[in-house]
Write an enzyme that holds these catalytic residues in place. Structure first.
Site, PDB file in Angstrom:
ATOM      1  N   GLN A  77       0.833  -1.204   0.000  1.00 46.31           N
ATOM      2  CA  GLN A  77       0.000   0.000   0.000  1.00 46.31           C
ATOM      3  C   GLN A  77       0.870   1.258   0.000  1.00 46.31           C
ATOM      4  O   GLN A  77       0.676   2.160  -0.802  1.00 46.31           O
ATOM      5  CB  GLN A  77      -0.913  -0.014   1.240  1.00 46.31           C
ATOM      6  CG  GLN A  77      -1.807   1.201   1.337  1.00 46.31           C
ATOM      7  CD  GLN A  77      -2.857   1.230   0.247  1.00 46.31           C
ATOM      8  OE1 GLN A  77      -3.580   0.275   0.065  1.00 46.31           O
ATOM      9  NE2 GLN A  77      -2.941   2.331  -0.502  1.00 46.31           N
ATOM     10  N   ARG A  83      -1.933   0.689  -7.120  1.00 47.03           N
ATOM     11  CA  ARG A  83      -1.586  -0.615  -6.547  1.00 47.03           C
ATOM     12  C   ARG A  83      -1.213  -1.579  -7.676  1.00 47.03           C
ATOM     13  O   ARG A  83      -0.265  -2.347  -7.563  1.00 47.03           O
ATOM     14  CB  ARG A  83      -2.775  -1.189  -5.750  1.00 47.03           C
ATOM     15  CG  ARG A  83      -3.187  -0.409  -4.518  1.00 47.03           C
ATOM     16  CD  ARG A  83      -2.193  -0.565  -3.388  1.00 47.03           C
ATOM     17  NE  ARG A  83      -1.993  -1.939  -2.997  1.00 47.03           N
ATOM     18  CZ  ARG A  83      -2.765  -2.635  -2.158  1.00 47.03           C
ATOM     19  NH1 ARG A  83      -3.788  -2.054  -1.567  1.00 47.03           N
ATOM     20  NH2 ARG A  83      -2.490  -3.902  -1.858  1.00 47.03           N
TER      21      ARG A  83
HETATM   22  N1   CP Z   1      -6.148  -1.157   0.497  1.00 48.82           N
HETATM   23  C1   CP Z   1      -6.286  -2.498   0.450  1.00 48.82           C
HETATM   24  O1   CP Z   1      -5.350  -3.257   0.716  1.00 48.82           O
HETATM   25  O2   CP Z   1      -7.507  -2.928   0.046  1.00 48.82           O
HETATM   26  P1   CP Z   1      -8.064  -4.431   0.151  1.00 48.82           P
HETATM   27  O3   CP Z   1      -8.166  -4.749   1.618  1.00 48.82           O
HETATM   28  O4   CP Z   1      -9.398  -4.393  -0.539  1.00 48.82           O
HETATM   29  O5   CP Z   1      -7.096  -5.346  -0.523  1.00 48.82           O
END
Ligand code: CP
Ligand code: NVA
Length: 303
Positions: free
Chosen positions: A133, A290
């Site tokens: 992230q 991402r």
């Molecule tokens: N921000 C993120 O990691 O989203 P998810 O939990 O949907 O993978």
């Protein structure tokens, strides 16, 4: 030697810049419909103990765009460390696959997977941190600011896994890292100390968002109760309500501040609709990036 991404400090500053450069090239290729199968016939195994939208979809789509395949194992397929030892599972997966990506509760489990695998292991979030992230957010910051240093980041909310990865980023890039959280929800003390000792970035912890917010380049928030903390949701809502990112708080941050959130968001709790849908919000750029950055991480680890 096999390289892993367990936390951001597994990479040097030079390596992070290289990954972000690869991400920029890969993003450009997607935008111009150029197909380079950098990971043709490679297989990514994805282990998920917790739910996910972005992480699962962006890794699976990314691997497909790179010419490889991805296999998903969810919480019902997997009882990490229960049916067999993590050491044995790591050794078996290393015989079938080329990369492991895992989202697990216990951070020690990803450390163990990385230790006993002979293929790269990527941390897709643990209770302790979320490196994919924040590396991706570094790319979004480069797109918005043209630099990834000397910026003021104000994190409003829980001293959690996402914030911990900001501290790791601060061990590599000079940042002014601030957090405002309720008493008792501060980030990991040892990680704060280590980041301060490294001396590249400054870290400030406050229990009052208005004390840290002025002149922020980035205002960042995340859910008040992370996955696995659902039972604490009510008590956390009470404690965190003064930490909502709303118009008043964003005004105090200054007109140049961008709003960041890793998503999923609980609208009306940690952030209001006006802010997350407002013109300074970059949450969907973060989500898109991402894909590009994780593809770059895989290409880098498979060099
Ligand atoms: N921000 C993120 O990691 O989203 P998810 O939990 O949907 O993978
Ligand atoms: N802190 C959140 C991040 C989700 C991407 C959680 O762990 O649930």
């Amino acid at each position: 030697m096999t390289r892993n991404l367990v936390n951001i400090a597994d990479f040097s500053k030079v390596e992070i810049n290289e990954i972000l450069n690869i991400a920029s090239q890969l993003k450009n290729e997607v935008k111009h419909n150029v197909k380079h199968h950098h990971l043709e016939n490679k297989t990514l195994i994805m282990l998920f103990e917790k739910p996910s939208a972005r992480t699962r979809i962006s890794f699976e789509t990314g691997m497909c765009q790179l010419g490889g395949n991805a296999i998903f194992l969810g919480p019902n397929d997997l009882a990490l460390g229960k049916r067999e030892s993590i050491e044995d599972l790591a050794r078996v997966l290393s015989r079938y696959n080329d990369i492991i990506m895992a989202r697990v509760f216990d951070h020690d489990h990803i450390v163990k997977l990385a230790k006993f695998s002979t293929i790269p292991v990527i941390n897709g979030l643990t209770n302790y941190n979320h490196p994919c992230q924040i590396l991706s957010d570094g790319f979004t910051i480069l797109e918005k600011f043209g630099k990834l240093e000397n910026l003021k980041i104000s994190f409003i909310g829980d001293g959690n896994n996402v914030f911990h990865s900001w501290l790791y980023m601060g061990q590599r890039f000079p940042l002014n890292i601030n957090i405002a959280c309720p008493k008792g929800y501060e980030p990991n003390k040892n990680l704060v100390k280590k980041t301060e000792e490294i001396g590249i970035s400054t870290v400030k912890i406050s229990n009052d968002p208005y004390e840290i917010i002025s002149d922020s380049d980035i205002v960042y928030t995340d859910v008040w109760a992370s996955m696995g903390q659902e039972k604490e949701s009510m008590i956390r809502t009470n404690k965190f309500s003064p930490f909502q990112v709303n118009e008043r708080l964003m005004k105090a941050a200054g007109s140049n501040s961008y709003f960041f959130h890793c998503l999923p968001a609980h609208r009306g709790k940690e952030v209001t609709d006006e802010i997350i849908d407002g013109e300074k919000s970059v949450v969907f750029d973060q989500a898109e990036n991402r894909l590009h950055v994780q593809k770059a991480i895989m290409v880098f680890l498979m060099k």
